[in-house]
Enzyme design. Structure first.
Site, PDB file in Angstrom:
ATOM      1  N   LYS A 197       0.709  -0.524  -0.063  1.00 58.28           N
ATOM      2  CA  LYS A 197       0.227   0.096  -0.406  1.00 58.28           C
ATOM      3  C   LYS A 197       0.807   0.985  -0.043  1.00 58.28           C
ATOM      4  O   LYS A 197       0.512   2.491  -0.401  1.00 58.28           O
ATOM      5  CB  LYS A 197      -1.046  -0.067   1.027  1.00 58.28           C
TER       6      LYS A 197
HETATM    7  C1  PLP Z   1      -4.647  -4.743   1.234  1.00 56.72           C
HETATM    8  C2  PLP Z   1      -3.843  -5.496   1.339  1.00 56.72           C
HETATM    9  C3  PLP Z   1      -4.235  -6.451   0.019  1.00 56.72           C
HETATM   10  C4  PLP Z   1      -5.405  -6.423  -0.129  1.00 56.72           C
HETATM   11  O1  PLP Z   1      -5.382  -5.835  -1.265  1.00 56.72           O
HETATM   12  P1  PLP Z   1      -6.776  -4.937  -2.425  1.00 56.72           P
HETATM   13  O2  PLP Z   1      -6.064  -3.887  -3.070  1.00 56.72           O
HETATM   14  O3  PLP Z   1      -7.230  -4.373  -1.398  1.00 56.72           O
HETATM   15  O4  PLP Z   1      -7.100  -5.924  -2.833  1.00 56.72           O
HETATM   16  C5  PLP Z   1      -3.980  -7.935   0.352  1.00 56.72           C
HETATM   17  N1  PLP Z   1      -2.340  -8.372   0.678  1.00 56.72           N
HETATM   18  C6  PLP Z   1      -1.972  -7.058   1.756  1.00 56.72           C
HETATM   19  C7  PLP Z   1      -0.845  -7.736   2.637  1.00 56.72           C
HETATM   20  C8  PLP Z   1      -2.671  -5.760   2.295  1.00 56.72           C
HETATM   21  O5  PLP Z   1      -2.363  -4.828   2.933  1.00 56.72           O
END
Ligand code: PLP
Length: 470
Positions: free
Chosen positions: A114
């Site tokens: 993220k």
């Molecule tokens: C947020 C997150 C996801 C999911 O990602 P999306 O974009 O919501 O599908 C998967 N793995 C981790 C470690 C995350 O922080």
């Protein structure tokens, strides 16, 4: 570039407008009026660009309300080796001599993918707010990864404050330490006596008070933000070029998925002309997406039906960004999308299996699969033994489902969405040892913690915001 809503409202404005908007006024999500594409020749021209220049090339067609030099500078500051701890920003690693690859997306400040979009959001928020003479107070809820990524991205930003709610005592020790060790005048950690859904409901309740929302310029950084999706499309291009395939040859990607933001970014890259074959949507026990891609029925779950799993960032009952995908599958038809979402609102489900749209889904490249706790442990163990690579539980879901869809001679790129250090407990359960942690996080659990504990009470939360904003 003009933006429209997935539910048919036109004229949402330009990039900077939808950046600050959240949901469109009709409840839909912002989408560009059309998707610009690269011809095969133009694609070849992008090969070899370093990350921030590639980001400029991919994102520029969607952002025409920021001058070229300013956007380039912002992207250079965002995608800097000092921030992401590697010159490549998102290094691609081959697993042994297999056709499997790991795309490292988690070397940034919070150790989860993220950061890649959120760091850009921090830069572009500050830029746009400064030009408009405005301030933004981000009110969010987190069960872990979003909160820390948002806070690291907004550190020291003069025009942004962050009020981040989390369920008291329920995040991993590492995640708590990561967030609560931050002691900055514009970051407010609030723990709520309740679960994650209570935090989310509090955010909704405060946002429902339109007067309060406007007076205190309350905004969000959730995964439906278009700028986040767009920034994530870049690393699909980066990974593709790092594979060094002959022009036009396909690569597949496998994506640990929750709110569908990450894999939708891959779909966007595919629509822009990147030769992606399959996009594997990997789910955990919360298999809303797996169900859709195997049956054609999108059936959302109530909060109480969402299981707590060992890949917690994928624990979702509905996938916010999924609406964008169905909108494009329907041929950018906002009226159709609005009808589908009205059906979901009424009966919690929509069935596409009998329609021509189902054919479009099947030819879109997306396929789904799921895994469970035992699969996850087993995959972490196997990756460690076979490739000498420790992975986190979310990445394990992606690797496992990716392997199921792997095609001989076609690279399968698995997205590493977090470092194993972030989810020590499950990794230890799998391999009986503690994953290494970047030096900057050594002993973080012992640092002082800064947060305010609160009851599950919107009035108390509002009073806190008012007091802090003076
Ligand atoms: C947020 C997150 C996801 C999911 O990602 P999306 O974009 O919501 O599908 C998967 N793995 C981790 C470690 C995350 O922080």
């Amino acid at each position: 570039m003009k933006y429209v809503s997935t539910r048919s409202l036109r004229d949402l404005g330009g990039f900077s407008d939808v950046l600050l908007m959240g949901l469109a006024p009709d409840g839909g999500l912002a989408m560009p009026e059309h998707i610009p594409t690269f011809s095969p020749n133009e694609l070849e021209g992008l090969r070899g660009l370093e990350y921030s220049a590639l980001a400029y090339a991919v994102m520029r067609p969607f952002i025409d309300d920021i001058p070229e030099q300013d956007l380039r500078e912002m992207l250079r500051a965002t995608y800097h080796p000092d921030v992401f701890h590697s010159a490549e920003i998102t290094p691609l690693v081959r697993l042994g001599d297999s056709d499997l690859y790991l795309l490292e997306l988690s070397n940034g400040p919070s150790l989860a993918f993220k950061d890649i979009a959120m760091q850009f959001l921090g830069q572009v928020f500050e830029y746009v707010l400064e030009r408009r003479g405005e301030h933004l107070n981000i009110l969010g809820a987190t069960s872990g990864d979003t909160g820390s990524a948002a806070e690291y991205a907004m550190l020291g930003k003069a025009r942004v404050n962050v009020f981040m709610l989390s369920p008291h005592g329920r995040m991993s020790a590492f995640q708590q330490a990561q967030m609560f060790s931050i002691n900055e005048p514009n970051i407010f950690n609030i723990t709520v006596n309740g679960v994650f859904d209570d935090c989310q409901d509090l955010v909704k309740e405060v946002n429902a008070d339109a007067g309060f929302k406007a007076r205190y310029t309350i905004g969000a950084v959730n995964s439906i933000n278009w700028a986040r999706v767009l920034a994530q499309a870049v690393y699909y291009f980066k990974a593709y070029f790092a594979l060094n395939l002959p022009a036009g040859q396909q690569a597949d990607f496998s994506v640990p998925s929750g709110n569908f933001g990450n894999v939708f970014a891959g779909y966007l890259a595919r629509r822009m002309g990147l030769p992606i074959g399959q996009l594997v949507v990997a789910s955990n026990e919360n298999d809303v997406l797996h169900e859709f891609f195997s049956t054609g029925v999108y059936r959302v779950r109530k909060a109480a039906q969402v299981a707590q799993t060992s890949s917690p960032s994928m624990d979702i009952g509905k996938a916010s960004n999924f609406e964008r995908y169905l909108y494009l599958v329907a041929g950018a038809d906002g009226v159709q999308t609005r009808a589908w979402w009205a059906e979901v609102g009424e009966s919690r489900a929509v069935d596409l299996s009998d329609s021509t749209h189902w054919e479009a889904v099947k030819s879109s490249g997306l396929v789904g699969g799921r895994s469970n706790h035992e699969d996850r442990l087993d995959t972490i163990r196997r990756a460690d033994k076979r490739f000498g690579r420790l992975i986190d539980p979310h990445t394990a879901d992606g690797l496992l489902v990716g392997e199921r869809y792997a095609r001989a001679g076609v690279p399968m790129v698995c997205l590493e969405t977090a470092l194993p250090a972030k989810f020590e407990g499950t990794v230890e359960e799998a391999v009986n040892r503690t994953p290494p942690r970047p030096a900057r996080f050594e002993g973080i659990e012992e640092q002082p913690r800064f947060y305010t504990a609160m009851d599950n009470d919107a009035a108390e939360l509002k009073a806190f915001v008012v007091e802090k904003l003076g």
